[in-house]
Enzyme design. Structure first.
Site, mmCIF file in Angstrom:
data_model
loop_
_atom_site.group_PDB
_atom_site.id
_atom_site.type_symbol
_atom_site.label_atom_id
_atom_site.label_comp_id
_atom_site.label_asym_id
_atom_site.label_seq_id
_atom_site.Cartn_x
_atom_site.Cartn_y
_atom_site.Cartn_z
ATOM 1 N N TYR A 130 1.760 -5.277 0.864
ATOM 2 C CA TYR A 130 0.856 -6.194 1.559
ATOM 3 C C TYR A 130 1.346 -6.614 2.934
ATOM 4 O O TYR A 130 0.720 -7.454 3.587
ATOM 5 C CB TYR A 130 0.621 -7.431 0.677
ATOM 6 C CG TYR A 130 -0.075 -7.066 -0.606
ATOM 7 C CD1 TYR A 130 0.616 -6.403 -1.610
ATOM 8 C CD2 TYR A 130 -1.411 -7.340 -0.810
ATOM 9 C CE1 TYR A 130 -0.001 -6.025 -2.788
ATOM 10 C CE2 TYR A 130 -2.039 -6.969 -1.978
ATOM 11 C CZ TYR A 130 -1.329 -6.312 -2.964
ATOM 12 O OH TYR A 130 -1.947 -5.937 -4.117
ATOM 13 N N LYS A 175 8.656 -0.292 -11.461
ATOM 14 C CA LYS A 175 8.418 1.140 -11.676
ATOM 15 C C LYS A 175 9.604 1.867 -11.029
ATOM 16 O O LYS A 175 9.450 2.764 -10.189
ATOM 17 C CB LYS A 175 7.069 1.531 -11.045
ATOM 18 C CG LYS A 175 6.708 2.987 -11.170
ATOM 19 C CD LYS A 175 5.764 3.284 -12.304
ATOM 20 C CE LYS A 175 5.554 4.795 -12.416
ATOM 21 N NZ LYS A 175 4.884 5.204 -13.645
ATOM 22 N N ASP A 208 3.108 0.555 -15.836
ATOM 23 C CA ASP A 208 1.977 1.209 -16.509
ATOM 24 C C ASP A 208 2.082 1.070 -18.024
ATOM 25 O O ASP A 208 1.098 0.844 -18.724
ATOM 26 C CB ASP A 208 1.829 2.676 -16.080
ATOM 27 C CG ASP A 208 3.142 3.398 -15.918
ATOM 28 O OD1 ASP A 208 4.202 2.731 -15.891
ATOM 29 O OD2 ASP A 208 3.133 4.632 -15.821
ATOM 30 N N ASP A 232 -0.647 -8.065 -8.664
ATOM 31 C CA ASP A 232 -2.076 -8.115 -8.346
ATOM 32 C C ASP A 232 -2.874 -7.403 -9.440
ATOM 33 O O ASP A 232 -3.859 -7.928 -9.987
ATOM 34 C CB ASP A 232 -2.286 -7.440 -6.983
ATOM 35 C CG ASP A 232 -3.693 -7.639 -6.441
ATOM 36 O OD1 ASP A 232 -4.510 -8.300 -7.101
ATOM 37 O OD2 ASP A 232 -3.978 -7.123 -5.348
ATOM 38 N N ASP A 236 -5.630 -8.949 -12.823
ATOM 39 C CA ASP A 236 -7.002 -8.647 -13.239
ATOM 40 C C ASP A 236 -7.032 -8.106 -14.659
ATOM 41 O O ASP A 236 -7.972 -8.357 -15.419
ATOM 42 C CB ASP A 236 -7.665 -7.665 -12.259
ATOM 43 C CG ASP A 236 -8.101 -8.364 -10.972
ATOM 44 O OD1 ASP A 236 -7.381 -9.284 -10.539
ATOM 45 O OD2 ASP A 236 -9.151 -8.015 -10.409
#
Ligand code: NAI
Ligand code: MG
Length: 337
Positions: A130, A175, A208, A232, A236
């Site tokens: 970002y 990750k 993941d 982020d 959701d």
């Protein structure tokens, strides 16, 4: 006469459903008896169209001069290449380094309504992909990702601190197997921070794989801490677990400023239709009350929201037919229960 504290609160309503849900939250705060002077400031796409910038310096100044701020949501058009997201800019320019997002299930709501899910996500808020550094070269596009030890340590310590204080386990998201060296640095920093908190039970999870586990067993997780981008996406996913983005609040915390906002965006698909769920914004106001030290008002507000949800006064995102205003009025009518 008793002296009553009167806070100065900056208000950035933004675009789409932002103004609708923030008006609800302010109405509820008023009825709750929260004493405040509100200072309205602009940001977002409408602001850009009117003033040529999505984030005027004046807005930054207003927020800096207030005790806390409430933020709705802004539209960030994907088709304008040079257009920076106003909320991402705000988080960076005000150094709001921690984004705290509680996700909680309510009985009967969403697919996990019968399970007791209570997760607090700590999302790093100032760096990662970002930072907005990228370029195109012929038919290719590149982005730079920055992960620093200092910013990672800061958010990790906050999460472990919360783990110690509340006897909760901590899951560190990364990750590092593929995204080298940046996620390796985040994970290494987690190992160093964990040494400072020997009482905390913690684990590292690959992002993941964690997504799958959160769908299968969300009740196994308590505190989750993640770099910005992973955080982020997990937000959701967790909003889906609790039943709707419209339910989810957040707190952006820095050393000098704080900004409270629902997790959702400007939802142009439902803007102006009276369908927006105001609960995420109302619970963001609750987080603001806690931050300002008024835990009694915060508790009353939280209880009122739970009762409204149990009484099935719900907006369409939760399967109901109530309008934004009806849910707001229902919360107000439960404040004295
Ligand atoms: P979104 O969060 O605005 O909407 C996603 C879906 O959830 C839509 O179907 C929407 O109707 C629904 N939804 C969201 N909030 C709701 C609420 N309170 N009540 C009922 N339903 C709700 O995300 P989307 O569609 O990806 O982005 C729309 C715009 O918002 C974009 O311009 C995006 O850049 C911006 N955005 C802004 C954010 C912010 O200001 N913090 C965060 C996320 C997106
Ligand atoms: Mg998001």
């Amino acid at each position: 006469m008793n002296r009553i504290t009167r806070f100065n609160i900056a208000v950035v309503k933004g675009d789409g459903i932002g103004p609708e849900v923030i008006d609800s939250a302010i109405l509820v705060l008023d009825r709750l008896g929260f004493r405040a002077k509100y200072h309205v400031a602009e940001a977002g796409y409408a602001c850009y169209q009117n003033h040529g910038t999505p984030l005027p310096d004046e807005t930054i100044e207003i927020i800096k001069n207030c005790d806390a701020s409430l933020f709705g949501a802004v539209t960030t058009p994907a088709h304008i290449a040079e257009y920076p997201s106003a909320i991402v800019q705000l988080r960076q320019r005000l150094n709001l380094y921690a984004n705290l997002r509680p996700f909680k299930t309510y009985p009967g709501i969403g697919r996990y309504g019968d399970e007791s899910v209570h997760i607090l996500l700590f999302r790093e808020n100032t760096e990662d992909l970002y930072i907005g550094l990228g370029w195109r070269h012929e038919d290719q596009a590149y982005n730079l990702r920055r992960i620093s030890e200092a910013a990672s340590r800061r958010i990790l310590r906050m999460a472990f601190e919360h783990g110690v204080e509340n006897k909760l386990s901590v899951t560190v998201v990364h990750k590092a197997n593929v995204i080298k060296p940046s996620d390796v640095l985040f994970l290494e920093t987690a190992h160093k921070v964990a040494v400072e908190y020997p009482e905390v039970k913690w684990q590292a999870e690959i992002v993941d794989s964690l997504c799958m586990k959160l769908v299968l067993y969300p009740d196994r997780y308590q505190v989750i801490v993640a770099p910005n981008f992973h955080g982020d996406i997990l937000s959701d996913l967790l909003a889906g677990v609790v039943g709707s983005l419209g339910l989810c609040p957040s707190a952006n915390i820095g050393e000098e400023c704080s900004l409270f906002e629902p997790v959702h965006g400007s939802a142009p698909d439902i803007a102006g239709q009276k369908k927006a769920n105001p609960i995420g914004a109302i619970l963001s106001a609750k987080l603001m009350l806690e931050h300002l030290g008024d835990s009694e008002l915060a508790k009353r507000l939280d209880q009122a929201v739970s009762r409204v949800i149990q009484s099935a006064v719900l907006t369409p995102d939760l399967g109901g037919t109530a309008t934004t205003q009806e849910v707001t009025n229902a919360v107000i009518s439960r404040l004295e229960d």
